[in-house]
Design a protein around this motif. Sequence first.
Motif, short mmCIF file in Angstrom:
data_model
loop_
_atom_site.label_atom_id
_atom_site.label_comp_id
_atom_site.label_asym_id
_atom_site.label_seq_id
_atom_site.Cartn_x
_atom_site.Cartn_y
_atom_site.Cartn_z
N UNK A 1 -31.31 -41.82 23.06
CA UNK A 1 -31.46 -41.62 21.61
C UNK A 1 -31.28 -40.13 21.28
N UNK A 2 -30.62 -39.85 20.13
CA UNK A 2 -30.36 -38.46 19.74
C UNK A 2 -31.69 -37.78 19.38
N UNK A 3 -31.93 -36.53 19.86
CA UNK A 3 -33.16 -35.85 19.47
C UNK A 3 -33.17 -35.59 17.97
N UNK A 4 -34.33 -35.64 17.33
CA UNK A 4 -34.38 -35.40 15.89
C UNK A 4 -35.60 -34.55 15.56
N UNK A 5 -35.59 -33.98 14.33
CA UNK A 5 -36.66 -33.09 13.90
C UNK A 5 -38.00 -33.83 13.82
N UNK A 6 -39.07 -33.07 13.93
CA UNK A 6 -40.42 -33.64 13.94
C UNK A 6 -40.64 -34.63 12.80
N UNK A 7 -40.20 -34.25 11.59
CA UNK A 7 -40.50 -35.10 10.43
C UNK A 7 -39.33 -35.99 10.03
N UNK A 8 -38.39 -36.21 10.93
CA UNK A 8 -37.29 -37.14 10.64
C UNK A 8 -37.84 -38.55 10.75
N UNK A 9 -38.23 -39.07 9.58
CA UNK A 9 -39.03 -40.29 9.56
C UNK A 9 -38.25 -41.52 10.00
N UNK A 10 -36.96 -41.60 9.62
CA UNK A 10 -36.16 -42.76 10.05
C UNK A 10 -36.03 -42.75 11.58
N UNK A 11 -35.83 -41.54 12.14
CA UNK A 11 -35.76 -41.42 13.60
C UNK A 11 -37.06 -41.88 14.25
N UNK A 12 -38.18 -41.53 13.63
CA UNK A 12 -39.50 -41.95 14.18
C UNK A 12 -39.62 -43.48 14.14
N UNK B 1 -46.96 -39.34 8.13
CA UNK B 1 -46.60 -38.70 6.86
C UNK B 1 -46.33 -37.22 7.06
N UNK B 2 -45.17 -36.72 6.64
CA UNK B 2 -44.97 -35.27 6.62
C UNK B 2 -46.05 -34.66 5.73
N UNK B 3 -46.69 -33.62 6.18
CA UNK B 3 -47.93 -33.19 5.53
C UNK B 3 -47.77 -32.12 4.47
N UNK B 4 -46.69 -31.31 4.55
CA UNK B 4 -46.61 -30.17 3.62
C UNK B 4 -45.42 -30.29 2.66
N UNK B 5 -44.98 -31.51 2.39
CA UNK B 5 -43.91 -31.73 1.41
C UNK B 5 -44.33 -32.86 0.48
N UNK B 6 -44.28 -32.58 -0.83
CA UNK B 6 -44.65 -33.58 -1.83
C UNK B 6 -43.61 -34.70 -1.89
#
Length: 202
Positions: free
Chosen positions: A1-12, A183-188
């Motif tokens: 699987x391709x690595x993705x950013x911490x808050x890449x929710x679809x990837x999670x 949930x990403x914590x610091x983005x509305x």
Amino acid sequence: MIPFALTHIVGRAQQLLAEVLRPGDMALDLTAGNGCDTLFLVQQVGQSGCVLAFDVQQQALDQCLKRLSDHGIWCRQLFEPQALSPGVSLVRDDHAGVKAWCPLAPKAIIANLGFLPGGDKALVTRASSTVKALVCAAEILAPGGRLTVVVYPGHAGGAEEAEAVETFFGRLDAKGFSVLCLTPWNRQSSPYLLAAEKFTTG
Ligand SMILES: C[S@@+](CC[C@H](N)C(=O)[O-])C[C@H]1O[C@@H](n2cnc3c(N)ncnc32)[C@H](O)[C@@H]1O
């Protein structure tokens, strides 16, 4: 699987499903859209597996079909419920009616809510049909299987749908399911993930 950013929710969401999917399994995509999630599911279950993908828009199913064929994957479009065979089946129908189309118990079910990226932003998933689909999904999910839902609270109607989806997950019986929220914590109003795993019995 391709690595993705911490808050890449679809990837999670995909990562959680990859942990339980095996070649030959059955998987369900409740919102086919441009086909990224459908392709992911097919790649997990392989040629012996079975993937059923829903969308209400033909434009989305065409995009999904194109993405799969670009990857050398053939799919059929179903026009009425029938016995499922290995491979990918695309269904143009409201996912609220999923039970009529899905005689097998899927090991993974994904729903990526909201509108079709690059499509009509007014055509979005709605709380009432989404919750109907999720109630069926929880019922038909195989023991040990997982259901992931990516929720988009930012668009018109999104917050209402998000509240309904949270209520659905919050009411799942703790004796039958474990439930997770990421949930990403610091983005509305950023997208977030709700996931459930059905316990195996015995
Ligand atoms: C965010 S997109 C899905 C993205 C997709 N999973 C992907 O990988 O590209 C949401 C999709 O849900 C579809 N949709 C909206 N209401 C629906 C419904 N009641 N039943 C099935 N699909 C629906 C939309 O047409 C749209 O294509």
